[in-house]
Write an enzyme that holds these catalytic residues in place. Sequence first.
Site, mmCIF file in Angstrom:
data_model
loop_
_atom_site.group_PDB
_atom_site.id
_atom_site.type_symbol
_atom_site.label_atom_id
_atom_site.label_comp_id
_atom_site.label_asym_id
_atom_site.label_seq_id
_atom_site.Cartn_x
_atom_site.Cartn_y
_atom_site.Cartn_z
ATOM 1 N N ASP A 218 2.766 -1.675 24.082
ATOM 2 C CA ASP A 218 1.548 -2.471 24.240
ATOM 3 C C ASP A 218 0.903 -2.319 25.615
ATOM 4 O OD1 ASP A 218 1.893 -3.434 21.689
ATOM 5 O OD2 ASP A 218 2.490 -5.451 22.293
ATOM 6 N N LYS B 80 -2.529 -11.709 24.639
ATOM 7 C CA LYS B 80 -3.257 -11.157 23.502
ATOM 8 C C LYS B 80 -2.780 -11.807 22.215
ATOM 9 C CE LYS B 80 -0.087 -7.769 21.895
ATOM 10 N NZ LYS B 80 0.665 -8.448 20.868
#
Length: 141
Positions: free
Chosen positions: A137, A13
Amino acid sequence: MSKISFTLPAFAKINWFLHILGKREDNFHELCTLFQTISLCDYLTFSASAELHLTCNDLNIPTDEQNLIIRSAKVLQERFGIKKGAEIRLEKNIPSPGGLGGGSADCAVALLGLLKLWGLKINLSQLVEIGKHLGSDVPFF
């Protein structure tokens, strides 16, 4: 008879922006950010095994309980009374450390892969709850 295995991608990401709003009581930071997955990914291959075992093509990556993949497996084993193990092969392509979420992505995909391998049925909110205790996350992935 051949051993059944399957491989799943764990995508990296990027943060389009990141504003740190302050430190929370749990020592994590409150953030305002926008994540997006990108095509760069690690691959995790799962197969049944009596023991839990992780291997990795990158010798700098720990394959013991320091690794979130092993920790995620242990959490599932403990929470659901799983006596089975797993053979997990990590093909590392996301730089570590690199700020691209590779460890968290690997952890999330390990949870998904182990649910499939072990035939566990849990809902999304249970999965998110497990993930957030492994890393901030992880629920994103």
